[in-house]
Design an enzyme around this catalytic site. Structure first.
Site, PDB file in Angstrom:
ATOM      1  N   PRO A 179       0.851  -1.195   0.000  1.00  0.00           N
ATOM      2  CA  PRO A 179       0.000   0.000   0.000  1.00  0.00           C
ATOM      3  C   PRO A 179       0.879   1.234   0.000  1.00  0.00           C
ATOM      4  O   PRO A 179       1.832   1.315   0.776  1.00  0.00           O
ATOM      5  CB  PRO A 179      -0.764  -0.127   1.338  1.00  0.00           C
ATOM      6  CG  PRO A 179       0.078  -1.003   2.202  1.00  0.00           C
ATOM      7  CD  PRO A 179       0.874  -1.888   1.292  1.00  0.00           C
ATOM      8  N   MET A 180       0.608   2.185  -0.888  1.00  0.00           N
ATOM      9  CA  MET A 180       1.398   3.426  -0.907  1.00  0.00           C
ATOM     10  C   MET A 180       0.477   4.608  -1.166  1.00  0.00           C
ATOM     11  O   MET A 180      -0.160   4.689  -2.230  1.00  0.00           O
ATOM     12  CB  MET A 180       2.503   3.339  -1.961  1.00  0.00           C
ATOM     13  CG  MET A 180       3.629   2.408  -1.536  1.00  0.00           C
ATOM     14  SD  MET A 180       4.871   2.170  -2.817  1.00  0.00           S
ATOM     15  CE  MET A 180       5.712   3.721  -2.777  1.00  0.00           C
TER      16      MET A 180
ATOM     17  N   LYS B 264      -0.238  -4.708   9.267  1.00  0.00           N
ATOM     18  CA  LYS B 264       1.073  -4.383   8.672  1.00  0.00           C
ATOM     19  C   LYS B 264       1.793  -3.492   9.673  1.00  0.00           C
ATOM     20  O   LYS B 264       1.248  -2.477  10.109  1.00  0.00           O
ATOM     21  CB  LYS B 264       0.879  -3.671   7.331  1.00  0.00           C
ATOM     22  CG  LYS B 264       2.181  -3.263   6.660  1.00  0.00           C
ATOM     23  CD  LYS B 264       1.918  -2.811   5.225  1.00  0.00           C
ATOM     24  CE  LYS B 264       3.167  -2.342   4.503  1.00  0.00           C
ATOM     25  NZ  LYS B 264       3.632  -1.011   4.938  1.00  0.00           N
TER      26      LYS B 264
ATOM     27  N   GLY C 185       7.334  -2.359  -2.428  1.00  0.00           N
ATOM     28  CA  GLY C 185       6.794  -1.008  -2.458  1.00  0.00           C
ATOM     29  C   GLY C 185       7.474  -0.114  -3.474  1.00  0.00           C
ATOM     30  O   GLY C 185       7.117  -0.073  -4.657  1.00  0.00           O
TER      31      GLY C 185
ATOM     32  N   CYS D  78       2.809   2.926   9.913  1.00  0.00           N
ATOM     33  CA  CYS D  78       3.092   4.220   9.296  1.00  0.00           C
ATOM     34  C   CYS D  78       3.887   5.099  10.257  1.00  0.00           C
ATOM     35  O   CYS D  78       3.525   5.259  11.422  1.00  0.00           O
ATOM     36  CB  CYS D  78       1.792   4.913   8.906  1.00  0.00           C
ATOM     37  SG  CYS D  78       2.092   6.469   8.080  1.00  0.00           S
TER      38      CYS D  78
ATOM     39  N   ASN E  77       8.683  -7.463   4.138  1.00  0.00           N
ATOM     40  CA  ASN E  77       8.721  -6.227   3.348  1.00  0.00           C
ATOM     41  C   ASN E  77       9.946  -5.395   3.719  1.00  0.00           C
ATOM     42  O   ASN E  77      10.346  -5.357   4.877  1.00  0.00           O
ATOM     43  CB  ASN E  77       7.415  -5.445   3.630  1.00  0.00           C
ATOM     44  CG  ASN E  77       7.414  -4.027   3.081  1.00  0.00           C
ATOM     45  OD1 ASN E  77       7.235  -3.083   3.845  1.00  0.00           O
ATOM     46  ND2 ASN E  77       7.613  -3.858   1.800  1.00  0.00           N
TER      47      ASN E  77
HETATM   48  C1  LIG Z   1       5.127   7.264  -0.775  1.00  0.00           C
HETATM   49  C2  LIG Z   1       4.863   6.111   0.182  1.00  0.00           C
HETATM   50  C3  LIG Z   1       3.567   5.910   0.647  1.00  0.00           C
HETATM   51  C4  LIG Z   1       3.302   4.852   1.542  1.00  0.00           C
HETATM   52  N1  LIG Z   1       2.014   4.659   1.976  1.00  0.00           N
HETATM   53  C5  LIG Z   1       1.744   3.606   2.792  1.00  0.00           C
HETATM   54  C6  LIG Z   1       0.407   3.313   3.201  1.00  0.00           C
HETATM   55  O1  LIG Z   1      -0.560   3.988   2.819  1.00  0.00           O
HETATM   56  N2  LIG Z   1       0.222   2.246   4.033  1.00  0.00           N
HETATM   57  C7  LIG Z   1       1.265   1.461   4.469  1.00  0.00           C
HETATM   58  O2  LIG Z   1       1.050   0.503   5.213  1.00  0.00           O
HETATM   59  N3  LIG Z   1       2.530   1.714   4.092  1.00  0.00           N
HETATM   60  C8  LIG Z   1       2.776   2.744   3.256  1.00  0.00           C
HETATM   61  N4  LIG Z   1       4.072   2.940   2.835  1.00  0.00           N
HETATM   62  C9  LIG Z   1       5.118   1.964   3.206  1.00  0.00           C
HETATM   63  C10 LIG Z   1       5.221   0.858   2.150  1.00  0.00           C
HETATM   64  O3  LIG Z   1       4.032   0.112   2.084  1.00  0.00           O
HETATM   65  C11 LIG Z   1       6.388  -0.108   2.468  1.00  0.00           C
HETATM   66  O4  LIG Z   1       6.159  -0.685   3.726  1.00  0.00           O
HETATM   67  C12 LIG Z   1       7.739   0.598   2.490  1.00  0.00           C
HETATM   68  O5  LIG Z   1       7.870   1.460   1.371  1.00  0.00           O
HETATM   69  C13 LIG Z   1       8.913  -0.402   2.505  1.00  0.00           C
HETATM   70  O6  LIG Z   1       8.877  -1.234   1.380  1.00  0.00           O
HETATM   71  P1  LIG Z   1       9.866  -0.991   0.099  1.00  0.00           P
HETATM   72  O7  LIG Z   1      11.255  -0.949   0.645  1.00  0.00           O
HETATM   73  O8  LIG Z   1       9.595  -2.131  -0.816  1.00  0.00           O
HETATM   74  O9  LIG Z   1       9.465   0.338  -0.470  1.00  0.00           O
HETATM   75  C14 LIG Z   1       4.351   3.994   1.965  1.00  0.00           C
HETATM   76  C15 LIG Z   1       5.648   4.215   1.481  1.00  0.00           C
HETATM   77  C16 LIG Z   1       5.913   5.245   0.599  1.00  0.00           C
HETATM   78  C17 LIG Z   1       7.322   5.441   0.095  1.00  0.00           C
END
Ligand SMILES: Cc1cc2nc3c(=O)[nH]c(=O)nc-3n(C[C@H](O)[C@H](O)[C@H](O)COP(=O)(O)O)c2cc1C
Length: 327
Positions: free
Chosen positions: A17-18, A143, A231, A103, A207
């Site tokens: 989720p992002m 999460k 992500g 978060c 993750n």
């Molecule tokens: C721009 C952005 C928005 C994100 N929004 C959410 C979100 O809405 N909910 C959530 O659980 N994590 C959110 N995350 C965290 C990601 O889901 C993920 O846990 C984190 O980026 C680490 O994974 P990665 O290294 O593959 O990016 C967000 C991360 C980024 C960079």
């Protein structure tokens, strides 16, 4: 009926989720480009879902059936609101409900929500029970991160594993780390060992810092999670979530330019004035990275004013690539 987690392959690949990134428009592009096994909505604020008015939180739960299997992610700190929001998610036809306890954005932490819940485990447990009451037929997941300021894997993840969750997704950093340092995948193995002891039925999703589905699958012998969540790598390439050779195959079948056009078109259709085209500029490099012939186009897109402007620029580039045949 079997829950979505029982139907997924092992290990499965999930799109993280992002916020402001994985809306319904981008998820539809991802479905076409990468076909991830599972996707999540952007996090939606539970109180915003308690109103029947068209709120920004409601927007975050918009989806098209082709995105399924799809999990609704919720954030907040009020158990009663979680119960009502989970009921909304169930009614809308999601495949599961996920609670955000990871978060680390200041605005969310300050309210004691997101990773802030790590400091109040009793409240976290009350929220989990409330969400379960609201959506009794859906699998419930959390999460989270390894801890708030220090890793507390046994204490915090152990606590969550005693809550009878369908799935637990762990971003292998503390909240204080934000995105700094490296994700600690050895800690994910600690979570797996705890799971085997405390909650053998709970699915573990790892993750943090995964560059692609292909590289995640190579890590599986060392980190035998049930699923990998990816992500930021989605912003590097819309094909990042494809398994192995499928990735290059898909990239041949559909160009970045064509995917970008579809993304912008879906975004305009879905949001009209509710979301500005500005967010789409974040994807210029996602679709057009590295290609020197697109340097001019990339610059022009970054200066564009709205959806129509962006689409006109892309059409012009496509015509230049494939000029019409002379009559
Ligand atoms: C721009 C952005 C928005 C994100 N929004 C959410 C979100 O809405 N909910 C959530 O659980 N994590 C959110 N995350 C965290 C990601 O889901 C993920 O846990 C984190 O980026 C680490 O994974 P990665 O290294 O593959 O990016 C967000 C991360 C980024 C960079």
């Amino acid at each position: 009926m079997r829950s979505v987690y029982q139907r997924l392959p092992r290990p499965f690949i999930a799109a993280a989720p992002m916020d402001d990134i994985t809306d319904t428009a981008f998820r539809r592009v991802l479905r076409q480009a990468s076909a991830p096994d599972l996707m999540y909505t952007e996090f939606a604020w539970v109180k915003g879902l308690c109103s029947s008015k068209p709120t920004r939180s409601r927007d975050r739960l918009r989806f098209h059936p082709e995105e399924r299997p799809l999990i609704a992610q919720l954030w907040g700190r009020d158990p009663e609101a979680f119960e009502r929001a989970a009921a909304v998610a169930e009614q809308l036809g999601f495949d599961g409900v996920d609670i955000n306890m990871g978060c680390s954005v200041r605005k969310v932490l300050k309210r004691g929500a997101g990773a802030g819940l790590i400091a109040t485990p009793e409240l976290a447990a009350a929220i989990i029970s409330a969400a379960r009451r609201g959506a009794p037929s859906l699998p419930l997941s959390v999460k989270t991160r390894l801890g708030l300021t220090e890793p507390r894997v046994a204490e915090w993840c152990g606590f969550l594993l005693r809550q009878d969750l369908a799935a637990l997704c762990v971003h292998a950093r503390t909240a204080a780390q934000g995105y700094g340092g490296d994700a600690d995948w050895e800690a994910i193995n600690e979570v797996l060992a705890l799971r085997d002891r405390l909650a053998p039925e709970t699915v573990i999703v790892g993750n943090g810092d995964l560059a692609s589905a292909g590289s995640a699958l190579q890590l599986h012998p060392r980190y035998p999670v049930d699923g990998f969540m990816i992500g930021r790598a989605m912003l590097q390439s819309p094909f990042a979530l494809s398994r192995g050779p499928e990735a290059s195959q898909r990239a041949v079948e559909v160009s970045g330019l064509e995917l970008y056009r579809r993304h912008i078109t879906l975004h305009r259709e879905t949001w009209r004035e509710r979301r500005s085209a500005g967010v789409l500029k974040r994807f210029v490099r996602t679709y057009l990275a590295g290609a020197p012939e697109y340097a001019e186009l990339r610059r022009a897109l970054l200066l564009s004013r709205d959806h129509d402007d962006m689409l006109a620029l892309i059409s012009r580039a496509q015509t230049q690539q494939n000029p019409p045949l002379p009559a």
